[in-house]
Structures are given as structure tokens and as C-alpha cells.
Enzyme design. Structure first.
Site, PDB file in Angstrom:
ATOM      1  N   SER A  44       1.274  -1.402  -0.177  1.00 27.14           N
ATOM      2  CA  SER A  44       0.267   0.284   0.193  1.00 27.14           C
ATOM      3  C   SER A  44       0.894   1.056  -0.337  1.00 27.14           C
ATOM      4  O   SER A  44       0.522   2.410  -0.460  1.00 27.14           O
ATOM      5  CB  SER A  44      -0.703  -0.176   1.261  1.00 27.14           C
ATOM      6  OG  SER A  44      -0.458   0.147   2.577  1.00 27.14           O
ATOM      7  N   ASP A  85      -4.161  -0.593  -2.690  1.00 27.22           N
ATOM      8  CA  ASP A  85      -5.407  -1.385  -2.383  1.00 27.22           C
ATOM      9  C   ASP A  85      -5.861  -2.476  -1.921  1.00 27.22           C
ATOM     10  O   ASP A  85      -5.883  -2.748  -3.272  1.00 27.22           O
ATOM     11  CB  ASP A  85      -6.782  -0.304  -1.598  1.00 27.22           C
ATOM     12  CG  ASP A  85      -7.527  -0.815  -0.477  1.00 27.22           C
ATOM     13  OD1 ASP A  85      -7.069  -2.076  -0.501  1.00 27.22           O
ATOM     14  OD2 ASP A  85      -8.256  -0.184  -0.638  1.00 27.22           O
ATOM     15  N   LYS A 138       1.476 -18.893   8.011  1.00 27.39           N
ATOM     16  CA  LYS A 138       0.385 -19.256   9.036  1.00 27.39           C
ATOM     17  C   LYS A 138       0.081 -17.773   9.800  1.00 27.39           C
ATOM     18  O   LYS A 138       1.437 -16.528   9.760  1.00 27.39           O
ATOM     19  CB  LYS A 138       1.562 -20.047  10.201  1.00 27.39           C
ATOM     20  CG  LYS A 138       2.703 -19.622  10.591  1.00 27.39           C
ATOM     21  CD  LYS A 138       2.167 -19.098  12.081  1.00 27.39           C
ATOM     22  CE  LYS A 138       3.321 -18.358  12.390  1.00 27.39           C
ATOM     23  NZ  LYS A 138       3.028 -18.022  13.928  1.00 27.39           N
ATOM     24  N   HIS A 168       7.413 -22.059   8.459  1.00 24.47           N
ATOM     25  CA  HIS A 168       8.796 -21.705   7.964  1.00 24.47           C
ATOM     26  C   HIS A 168       9.326 -22.595   8.688  1.00 24.47           C
ATOM     27  O   HIS A 168      10.926 -22.873   9.024  1.00 24.47           O
ATOM     28  CB  HIS A 168       9.586 -20.583   8.637  1.00 24.47           C
ATOM     29  CG  HIS A 168      10.032 -20.582   9.844  1.00 24.47           C
ATOM     30  ND1 HIS A 168       8.631 -19.765  11.005  1.00 24.47           N
ATOM     31  CD2 HIS A 168      11.002 -19.814  10.467  1.00 24.47           C
ATOM     32  CE1 HIS A 168       9.246 -19.558  11.744  1.00 24.47           C
ATOM     33  NE2 HIS A 168      10.396 -19.287  12.308  1.00 24.47           N
ATOM     34  N   LYS A 172      13.607 -25.336   8.201  1.00 27.32           N
ATOM     35  CA  LYS A 172      14.892 -25.750   8.894  1.00 27.32           C
ATOM     36  C   LYS A 172      15.132 -27.086   8.534  1.00 27.32           C
ATOM     37  O   LYS A 172      14.890 -28.152   8.552  1.00 27.32           O
ATOM     38  CB  LYS A 172      14.084 -25.605  10.677  1.00 27.32           C
ATOM     39  CG  LYS A 172      14.190 -24.134  10.989  1.00 27.32           C
ATOM     40  CD  LYS A 172      13.493 -23.887  11.976  1.00 27.32           C
ATOM     41  CE  LYS A 172      13.601 -22.776  12.858  1.00 27.32           C
ATOM     42  NZ  LYS A 172      14.489 -21.760  13.398  1.00 27.32           N
ATOM     43  N   GLU A 206      12.630 -18.726  24.235  1.00 28.68           N
ATOM     44  CA  GLU A 206      12.972 -17.253  23.462  1.00 28.68           C
ATOM     45  C   GLU A 206      13.361 -16.536  24.474  1.00 28.68           C
ATOM     46  O   GLU A 206      12.957 -16.752  25.489  1.00 28.68           O
ATOM     47  CB  GLU A 206      11.949 -16.795  23.137  1.00 28.68           C
ATOM     48  CG  GLU A 206      11.973 -17.633  21.097  1.00 28.68           C
ATOM     49  CD  GLU A 206      10.595 -17.110  19.941  1.00 28.68           C
ATOM     50  OE1 GLU A 206      10.430 -17.485  18.712  1.00 28.68           O
ATOM     51  OE2 GLU A 206       9.550 -16.739  20.905  1.00 28.68           O
ATOM     52  N   ASP A 225       0.671 -18.808  18.575  1.00 25.61           N
ATOM     53  CA  ASP A 225       1.271 -18.631  17.225  1.00 25.61           C
ATOM     54  C   ASP A 225       2.747 -19.121  16.904  1.00 25.61           C
ATOM     55  O   ASP A 225       3.656 -19.804  16.219  1.00 25.61           O
ATOM     56  CB  ASP A 225       2.080 -17.812  18.143  1.00 25.61           C
ATOM     57  CG  ASP A 225       3.771 -16.602  17.791  1.00 25.61           C
ATOM     58  OD1 ASP A 225       2.739 -16.169  16.634  1.00 25.61           O
ATOM     59  OD2 ASP A 225       4.456 -16.322  18.081  1.00 25.61           O
ATOM     60  N   HIS A 230       4.149 -24.396  14.305  1.00 27.06           N
ATOM     61  CA  HIS A 230       5.746 -25.302  14.829  1.00 27.06           C
ATOM     62  C   HIS A 230       5.910 -26.592  15.582  1.00 27.06           C
ATOM     63  O   HIS A 230       6.034 -27.259  15.033  1.00 27.06           O
ATOM     64  CB  HIS A 230       6.430 -23.880  15.237  1.00 27.06           C
ATOM     65  CG  HIS A 230       6.120 -23.061  14.579  1.00 27.06           C
ATOM     66  ND1 HIS A 230       6.075 -22.392  13.356  1.00 27.06           N
ATOM     67  CD2 HIS A 230       6.776 -21.633  14.651  1.00 27.06           C
ATOM     68  CE1 HIS A 230       6.385 -21.289  12.755  1.00 27.06           C
ATOM     69  NE2 HIS A 230       6.453 -20.252  14.105  1.00 27.06           N
ATOM     70  N   LYS A 316       8.133 -16.819  26.265  1.00 26.32           N
ATOM     71  CA  LYS A 316       8.631 -15.735  25.600  1.00 26.32           C
ATOM     72  C   LYS A 316       9.663 -15.609  26.973  1.00 26.32           C
ATOM     73  O   LYS A 316       9.590 -16.197  27.926  1.00 26.32           O
ATOM     74  CB  LYS A 316       8.680 -14.271  25.329  1.00 26.32           C
ATOM     75  CG  LYS A 316       7.009 -14.658  24.169  1.00 26.32           C
ATOM     76  CD  LYS A 316       7.951 -14.333  22.785  1.00 26.32           C
ATOM     77  CE  LYS A 316       6.962 -14.924  21.981  1.00 26.32           C
ATOM     78  NZ  LYS A 316       8.165 -14.423  20.537  1.00 26.32           N
TER      79      LYS A 316
END
Length: 461
Positions: A44, A85, A138, A168, A172, A206, A225, A230, A316
């Protein structure tokens, strides 16, 4: 190749994913001689092609990639930009003119999931989908019902062979290598089942929080998430039987069998945590109950894995950033021939996915009067060389029309089915300090089985 895309169109080319991953992947494909189609960026923002190329050069450098001017210049000559748009038919008329005679475009949708349906519908209305493929990032829905709804919407205009669902983790190297390690090596293949394995632990830790992503993350949480996608995809590769052939469908069939054998997760065996200070991050709702940590127990009710619990944890603001799969083996009988008969500590097999992918076999040795672990470690990079990066591999597979590294809809729906009870009946979220391994309740989850093991870190040798 007959099925190879002759054009790459990236929607969301000015977004965060492109800045962090896509430009770098395109550069590395160009460097390897594997990119041979034009690249049209769509977003955009009102900018010129020259400004996009400058942005791409900066993004590649920011990622620590050394930039060869000749390679980048070849990439830059492929690139052009179109702004507008994504819900406006006028954009697609201009895109059609730009596409010209290309027959097999790959449309890569690096956009919020709410735009997947509208973009595909506009491409269809503009008659741009005939032999094209569409790759979507995803999450594929936010629960089972929405995943099915999204799939139905896409299938109104696309055949299954035209849809690539990008996760992703499937790009790996150690995740891909897992299949070969398991089935090409009798030393692993023979112990990879219930008579040898007492429990499986999968960790995705993480050491950072959600700063800069508060608004997005607060609407998603750790379970959606990284676990439903994953870690469940990794679990399928850990647990599946050998495929009967070399096609993408053969591997996907075996992964789907694993998911079908899994009962729905039990909220009684589910722990949710939130690191202290999360609620103060910009974009996070006041009093948010979104989890930044999950630990859960799953079962696989088949002949290979019955009665072997699978424990997953992800979070996290933990002490380290590390992702690993750990098989905890059963103990040998008591060693009666020792001066003081005792039982050795059980062996472990550890696959480290990130960072510095590698494999560890943990044995036991007697040093004096006590058992000491002996680690047989290998680094894949050291032994096998530097692999392609995940998005480099996935982009190349998408352009080639290879479905091997993408998720299939039946598996997507099965993983949502498995975690749906955790979404419907979530336990209270427990606070935990930054830099800890999550709430204390996570230890209670594994009671009666080996404790959560400290991850194998690169510094460990």
C-alpha cells in the site's frame, strides 16, 4: 521445469517479514543461481521501484548478510513495484498488465490473514489464478472452525495443488534432516519407539519478550503462535512412520496419521504463564490474560507411541533462546555386577533445531562411585556444511511447485482439533519472572516422569 513459476508476486513486500527474511532469501537464491523469474512487489505504500530496491539493499545488510554488488544488481534488475489497496479491483487491473504473458505466477501473501480471502478473490475476478499458485503464511485460522472457513474460501477459486501453506519451521535444515536421521540410521531407528522411549520433551524457548509486537501477540498467544503450527509439525516428523515413497503426499500422509492418532489435549494437563511486565508493553490490553508461556502433555495412541507422554513447552522471556527435541530413554535393569549394585541414569537423544543445529547422544559412565553423563555431540554445520536458510528453501520450493515443505490442510485441521479444548477451557494464566523457566506448575505437569531437562546449549560443547 514445466511446473516452475515464471513470476513471483509478493504482497506485503514492505512489511516486517520481507525486511527480516524475504529480501535476504531472494538475494541468496540469486547468488546460488536458483532465481530465474521477475519479482513484482505489491504493497500500500506509495514508493517507486528505486525506493523499494534501496529498501531491499538496506534490509539484506541489516540481517548481517554480506552483499556482493554484482549479485544484488542482478536481483535489482528483476524487481519492480506496484502500490495500491489490496481490496481494490483497480490494483489487480494494473497487476494484470504488469504480469503480461507470465503463465504460472506464484503469489506470496505476506499479509495479515484477514486479507488472504479478499486478495485471492480479487486475483480470481481479474482472471489471474488459472495456473498460478498462492502461498499463505501461518496462522491458518485461529481455531478449527476458522481454519475450515478459510480453506473453503480459498478452494472456491483454487485447487489444492495451487495452495502452499507456509510454516517456516518446515524449511529448517534439522527439521528436514530428522526424517533422514531416523530412517537411514539403524542405531536411531531401532530405539525410536515405545519400548525404548519413556517420554518426549520438545522445547521452544526465547529469551526476549514481545516488545514491538504487543498488539499482534496479545490477540494470539503462545499456543496459537508456535504450538499449533511449528511444534506440532515437528512432533509429526518425530513420531511418524517411514513414508512409503518419495512424493510430498507420501510424507504428508504419514504426518497426518500421527495427528489422527492423537486424542484432543486435556486442559487438566495444560499450564499457561505470562511473564511479569507483559501487561505494560504498548499494544497489550489492560489486564490481558494472553499467555506468553505454555506447557502441555499430549498422547499418541498408536502402536509405536502408546503410553509415551509427549511434553511440549514454549515461551517468551525465558533464560535462553533454544529449540530442541529430546527423547528420554528407559532405564536399564540394576547393574548387579558392580560393587554397589545400582541403576545407571537413562540415555537421552537430543536434536537441537536452533541455534547451531546438531545431535547429542547422552550416555552414562561410572566415575568413581557416581554416574556421569558422557555427551556424543555433532554439529550439522560442521559436519554437513552451511545449509540453505528456511525462507530461501521455502521460496525455492514454492517457485518449483514442490509441496514437500508445506503444511497440508488435513493436518492443519487435525492440529486445531487437538488443541481446541485448550482454547475452549483455558486454565488461569500464572505469572512468572523474566529469565525463569516459566510458572512452577510446569514442573507438576511432568510429575511421575523425568523432570524438564535443561536444554542443550551451544556453549555446552
Amino acid at each position: 521445469m514445466e511446473n516452475h513459476a515464471d513470476l513471483l508476486v509478493i504482497f506485503g513486500i514492505t512489511g516486517d517479514l520481507a525486511r527480516r527474511m524475504t529480501f535476504r532469501a531472494l538475494y541468496r537464491l540469486e547468488r546460488s543461481g536458483l532465481l530465474d523469474s521477475p519479482v513484482i512487489g505489491v504493497a500500500s505504500e506509495d514508493m517507486t521501484t528505486g525506493e523499494l530496491i534501496k529498501h531491499a539493499r538496506e534490509a539484506i545488510g541489516e540481517g548481517g548478510q554480506d552483499v556482493d554488488d554484482a549479485v544484488f544488481d542482478r536481483l535489482a534488475r528483476r524487481m519492480s513495484y506496484l502500490h495500491g489497496d489490496a481490496t481494490d479491483a483497480a490494483l489487480y487491473r494494473r497487476l494484470a498488465a504488469r504480469i503480461g504473458r507470465a503463465q504460472r505466477p506464484l503469489y506470496y501473501l505476506e499479509v495479515p490473514p484477514s486479507l488472504f480471502g479478499p486478495i485471492v478473490e480479487q486475483l480470481g475476478a481479474a482472471k489471474l489464478l488459472r495456473e498460478g499458485r498462492v502461498a499463505v503464511e501461518k496462522p491458518f485460522g485461529h481455531d478449527l472452525a476458522s481454519a475450515r472457513e478459510l480453506d473453503a474460501r480459498l478452494h472456491r477459486l483454487l485447487r489444492e495443488s495451487q495452495i502452499l501453506r507456509v510454516d517456516h519451521f518446515l524449511g529448517k535444515e534439522p527439521v528436514i534432516e530428522l526424517e533422514y536421521l531416523r530412517f537411514a540410521n539403524l542405531a536411531l531407528a531401532e530405539l525410536w519407539e515405545r519400548t525404548s522411549v519413556s517420554a518426549v520433551q520438545i522445547t521452544m524457548a526465547e529469551d526476549f519478550g514481545v516488545e514491538g509486537r504487543g498488539r499482534f501477540y496479545d490477540s494470539v498467544g503462545a499456543l496459537r503462535d508456535v504450538v499449533q503450527n511449528h511444534l506440532m509439525q515437528v512432533l509429526a516428523l518425530v513420531a511418524m512412520d517411514p513414508p512409503v515413497g518419495g512424493s510430498a503426499g507420501d510424507t504428508q500422509d504419514k504426518k497426518a496419521e500421527v495427528f489422527r492418532a492423537m486424542p484432543p489435549a486435556d486442559p487438566q494437563h495444560y499450564v499457561r504463564g505470562q511473564y511479569q511486565g507483559y501487561a505494560d508493553i504498548p499494544g497489550v490490553a489492560r489486564g490481558s490474560a494472553t499467555e506468553t508461556y505454555v506447557a502441555l502433555r499430549l498422547e499418541i495412541d498408536n502402536w509405536r507411541w502408546a503410553d509415551v507422554p509427549v511434553f511440549l513447552r514454549a515461551g517468551k522471556a525465558l533464560p535462553h533462546s533454544v529449540t530442541e527435541v529430546r527423547l528420554l530413554l528407559r532405564r536399564t535393569p540394576r547393574l548387579a555386577f558392580l560393587p554397589q549394585p545400582t541403576r545407571a541414569e537413562p540415555n537421552q537423544v537430543v536434536l537441537r533445531i536452533d541455534p547451531d543445529p546438531g545431535l547429542r547422544l547422552q550416555l552414562s559412565a561410572l566415575a568413581g562411585q557416581s554416574w556421569r553423563p558422557v555427551h556424543l555431540d555433532t554439529s550439522f554445520v560442521r559436519e554437513l556444511g552451511e545449509p540453505p536458510e528456511p525462507y530461501e528453501r521455502l521460496l525455492h520450493a514454492g517457485l518449483a511447485g514442490d509441496h514437500q515443505l508445506f503444511a497440508r490442510q488435513d493436518s492443519v485441521e487435525e492440529t486445531w482439533r487437538i488443541v481446541q479444548p485448550l482454547l475452549d477451557h483455558p486454565p488461569d494464566v500464572r505469572p512468572y519472572p523474566r529469565g525463569s523457566w516459566g510458572p512452577d506448575d510446569a514442573e507438576a505437569l511432568v510429575r511421575g516422569h523425568p523432570r524438564w531437562q535443561p536444554p542443550w546449549l551451544p556453549a555446552d560443547g
